[in-house]
Design a protein around this motif. Structure first.
Motif, PDB file in Angstrom:
ATOM      1  N   GLY A   1       0.809  -1.216   0.000  1.00  0.00           N
ATOM      2  CA  GLY A   1       0.000   0.000   0.000  1.00  0.00           C
ATOM      3  C   GLY A   1       0.840   1.262   0.000  1.00  0.00           C
ATOM      4  O   GLY A   1       0.390   2.323   0.417  1.00  0.00           O
ATOM      5  N   ASP A   2       2.084   1.146  -0.494  1.00  0.00           N
ATOM      6  CA  ASP A   2       3.013   2.284  -0.529  1.00  0.00           C
ATOM      7  C   ASP A   2       2.816   3.031  -1.851  1.00  0.00           C
ATOM      8  O   ASP A   2       3.440   2.717  -2.863  1.00  0.00           O
ATOM      9  N   MET A   3       1.939   4.013  -1.823  1.00  0.00           N
ATOM     10  CA  MET A   3       1.573   4.725  -3.047  1.00  0.00           C
ATOM     11  C   MET A   3       2.734   5.516  -3.641  1.00  0.00           C
ATOM     12  O   MET A   3       2.862   5.610  -4.862  1.00  0.00           O
ATOM     13  N   LYS A   4       3.598   6.065  -2.797  1.00  0.00           N
ATOM     14  CA  LYS A   4       4.751   6.813  -3.306  1.00  0.00           C
ATOM     15  C   LYS A   4       5.678   5.878  -4.080  1.00  0.00           C
ATOM     16  O   LYS A   4       6.075   6.179  -5.205  1.00  0.00           O
ATOM     17  N   ALA A   5       6.003   4.745  -3.487  1.00  0.00           N
ATOM     18  CA  ALA A   5       6.871   3.779  -4.162  1.00  0.00           C
ATOM     19  C   ALA A   5       6.195   3.217  -5.406  1.00  0.00           C
ATOM     20  O   ALA A   5       6.852   2.991  -6.423  1.00  0.00           O
ATOM     21  N   LEU A   6       4.889   3.011  -5.331  1.00  0.00           N
ATOM     22  CA  LEU A   6       4.154   2.500  -6.483  1.00  0.00           C
ATOM     23  C   LEU A   6       4.221   3.492  -7.641  1.00  0.00           C
ATOM     24  O   LEU A   6       4.520   3.120  -8.775  1.00  0.00           O
ATOM     25  N   ALA A   7       3.967   4.760  -7.362  1.00  0.00           N
ATOM     26  CA  ALA A   7       4.023   5.795  -8.402  1.00  0.00           C
ATOM     27  C   ALA A   7       5.396   5.843  -9.059  1.00  0.00           C
ATOM     28  O   ALA A   7       5.501   6.063 -10.271  1.00  0.00           O
ATOM     29  N   GLU A   8       6.440   5.619  -8.282  1.00  0.00           N
ATOM     30  CA  GLU A   8       7.804   5.691  -8.807  1.00  0.00           C
ATOM     31  C   GLU A   8       8.146   4.551  -9.751  1.00  0.00           C
ATOM     32  O   GLU A   8       9.131   4.628 -10.476  1.00  0.00           O
ATOM     33  N   THR A   9       7.334   3.494  -9.779  1.00  0.00           N
ATOM     34  CA  THR A   9       7.600   2.393 -10.713  1.00  0.00           C
ATOM     35  C   THR A   9       7.101   2.706 -12.120  1.00  0.00           C
ATOM     36  O   THR A   9       7.472   2.018 -13.071  1.00  0.00           O
ATOM     37  N   PHE A  10       6.272   3.752 -12.266  1.00  0.00           N
ATOM     38  CA  PHE A  10       5.686   4.088 -13.561  1.00  0.00           C
ATOM     39  C   PHE A  10       6.399   5.250 -14.238  1.00  0.00           C
ATOM     40  O   PHE A  10       6.778   6.223 -13.588  1.00  0.00           O
ATOM     41  N   ALA A  11       6.529   5.168 -15.549  1.00  0.00           N
ATOM     42  CA  ALA A  11       7.037   6.284 -16.346  1.00  0.00           C
ATOM     43  C   ALA A  11       6.015   7.417 -16.307  1.00  0.00           C
ATOM     44  O   ALA A  11       4.820   7.188 -16.085  1.00  0.00           O
ATOM     45  N   ALA A  12       6.467   8.622 -16.539  1.00  0.00           N
ATOM     46  CA  ALA A  12       5.581   9.793 -16.500  1.00  0.00           C
ATOM     47  C   ALA A  12       4.426   9.680 -17.493  1.00  0.00           C
ATOM     48  O   ALA A  12       3.341  10.197 -17.247  1.00  0.00           O
ATOM     49  N   ASP A  13       4.650   8.985 -18.604  1.00  0.00           N
ATOM     50  CA  ASP A  13       3.603   8.833 -19.624  1.00  0.00           C
ATOM     51  C   ASP A  13       3.105   7.391 -19.736  1.00  0.00           C
ATOM     52  O   ASP A  13       2.596   6.971 -20.773  1.00  0.00           O
ATOM     53  N   ALA A  14       3.235   6.625 -18.647  1.00  0.00           N
ATOM     54  CA  ALA A  14       2.798   5.225 -18.645  1.00  0.00           C
ATOM     55  C   ALA A  14       1.324   5.122 -19.001  1.00  0.00           C
ATOM     56  O   ALA A  14       0.524   5.999 -18.662  1.00  0.00           O
ATOM     57  N   VAL A  15       0.966   4.020 -19.677  1.00  0.00           N
ATOM     58  CA  VAL A  15      -0.425   3.778 -20.063  1.00  0.00           C
ATOM     59  C   VAL A  15      -0.872   2.440 -19.475  1.00  0.00           C
ATOM     60  O   VAL A  15      -0.209   1.422 -19.656  1.00  0.00           O
ATOM     61  N   TRP A  16      -2.001   2.479 -18.775  1.00  0.00           N
ATOM     62  CA  TRP A  16      -2.630   1.293 -18.201  1.00  0.00           C
ATOM     63  C   TRP A  16      -3.865   1.003 -19.042  1.00  0.00           C
ATOM     64  O   TRP A  16      -4.768   1.828 -19.135  1.00  0.00           O
ATOM     65  N   HIS A  17      -3.906  -0.164 -19.682  1.00  0.00           N
ATOM     66  CA  HIS A  17      -5.021  -0.549 -20.541  1.00  0.00           C
ATOM     67  C   HIS A  17      -5.960  -1.462 -19.755  1.00  0.00           C
ATOM     68  O   HIS A  17      -5.638  -2.635 -19.535  1.00  0.00           O
TER      69      HIS A  17
ATOM     70  N   ALA B   1      10.525   0.372 -19.809  1.00  0.00           N
ATOM     71  CA  ALA B   1      11.464   1.168 -20.604  1.00  0.00           C
ATOM     72  C   ALA B   1      12.183   2.128 -19.667  1.00  0.00           C
ATOM     73  O   ALA B   1      11.547   2.758 -18.809  1.00  0.00           O
ATOM     74  N   ALA B   2      13.489   2.222 -19.801  1.00  0.00           N
ATOM     75  CA  ALA B   2      14.301   3.153 -19.011  1.00  0.00           C
ATOM     76  C   ALA B   2      14.061   2.984 -17.506  1.00  0.00           C
ATOM     77  O   ALA B   2      13.988   3.964 -16.765  1.00  0.00           O
ATOM     78  N   GLY B   3      13.905   1.736 -17.074  1.00  0.00           N
ATOM     79  CA  GLY B   3      13.786   1.456 -15.645  1.00  0.00           C
ATOM     80  C   GLY B   3      12.437   1.743 -15.026  1.00  0.00           C
ATOM     81  O   GLY B   3      12.289   1.739 -13.805  1.00  0.00           O
ATOM     82  N   ARG B   4      11.415   1.975 -15.854  1.00  0.00           N
ATOM     83  CA  ARG B   4      10.061   2.260 -15.349  1.00  0.00           C
ATOM     84  C   ARG B   4       9.040   1.473 -16.166  1.00  0.00           C
ATOM     85  O   ARG B   4       9.275   1.151 -17.331  1.00  0.00           O
ATOM     86  N   ILE B   5       7.893   1.226 -15.556  1.00  0.00           N
ATOM     87  CA  ILE B   5       6.803   0.582 -16.288  1.00  0.00           C
ATOM     88  C   ILE B   5       6.209   1.613 -17.248  1.00  0.00           C
ATOM     89  O   ILE B   5       5.771   2.677 -16.826  1.00  0.00           O
ATOM     90  N   ALA B   6       6.229   1.270 -18.527  1.00  0.00           N
ATOM     91  CA  ALA B   6       5.748   2.189 -19.557  1.00  0.00           C
ATOM     92  C   ALA B   6       4.327   1.858 -20.008  1.00  0.00           C
ATOM     93  O   ALA B   6       3.596   2.738 -20.465  1.00  0.00           O
ATOM     94  N   GLU B   7       3.955   0.577 -19.886  1.00  0.00           N
ATOM     95  CA  GLU B   7       2.636   0.169 -20.371  1.00  0.00           C
ATOM     96  C   GLU B   7       2.218  -1.113 -19.660  1.00  0.00           C
ATOM     97  O   GLU B   7       3.054  -1.960 -19.348  1.00  0.00           O
TER      98      GLU B   7
END
Length: 130
Positions: free
Chosen positions: A17-33, A106-112
């Motif tokens: 439930g660590d929202m800060k750490a969770l947010a940091e796993t995503f790229a700034a333009d990540a897309v969740w389908h 991509a580049a160490g973050r979840i992109a999609e």
């Protein structure tokens, strides 16, 4: 760090439930389908929208939504995870399904992220329509 390690960080942050750490796993333009035709379906773009989306699962299920990863495998920048997810919601049959989540890193973050449920129609019925 490998793609599967990044997805592992996502899973650990989500479980804690660590929202800060969770947010940091995503790229700034990540897309969740999010598949289907329910009120939670559609593409979510960016960490803020993705976290709000995940929060919506918790809100609609009265905090009962749980996602468990059974296994994961990687091929380059893609990670496939077999999952089980369940939740309860008043007035609806309980949600208890298996699925596959596919992540592109991509580049160490979840992109999609793409989600595949074993019974999309039942999942849509559980989440309902807006």
């Amino acid at each position: 760090m490998s793609a599967i390690d990044i997805v592992g960080q996502y899973g650990a942050a989500l479980a804690a439930g660590d929202m800060k750490a969770l947010a940091e796993t995503f790229a700034a333009d990540a897309v969740w389908h999010q598949p289907g035709t329910s009120q939670v379906s559609g593409d979510k773009v960016g960490p803020e929208a993705i976290l709000a989306h995940l929060g919506h699962f918790m809100e609609l299920s009265g905090g009962t939504f749980v996602l468990e990863t059974d296994s994961a495998a990687e091929s380059g920048d893609l990670v496939s995870a077999t999952v089980r997810f369940h939740a309860a919601r008043e007035g609806h049959a309980d949600l208890d399904q298996h699925g596959v989540d596919v992540f592109r890193v991509a580049a160490g973050r979840i992109a999609e992220v793409w989600l595949i449920s074993e019974d999309q129609q039942a999942e849509d019925a559980f989440w309902g329509h807006a």
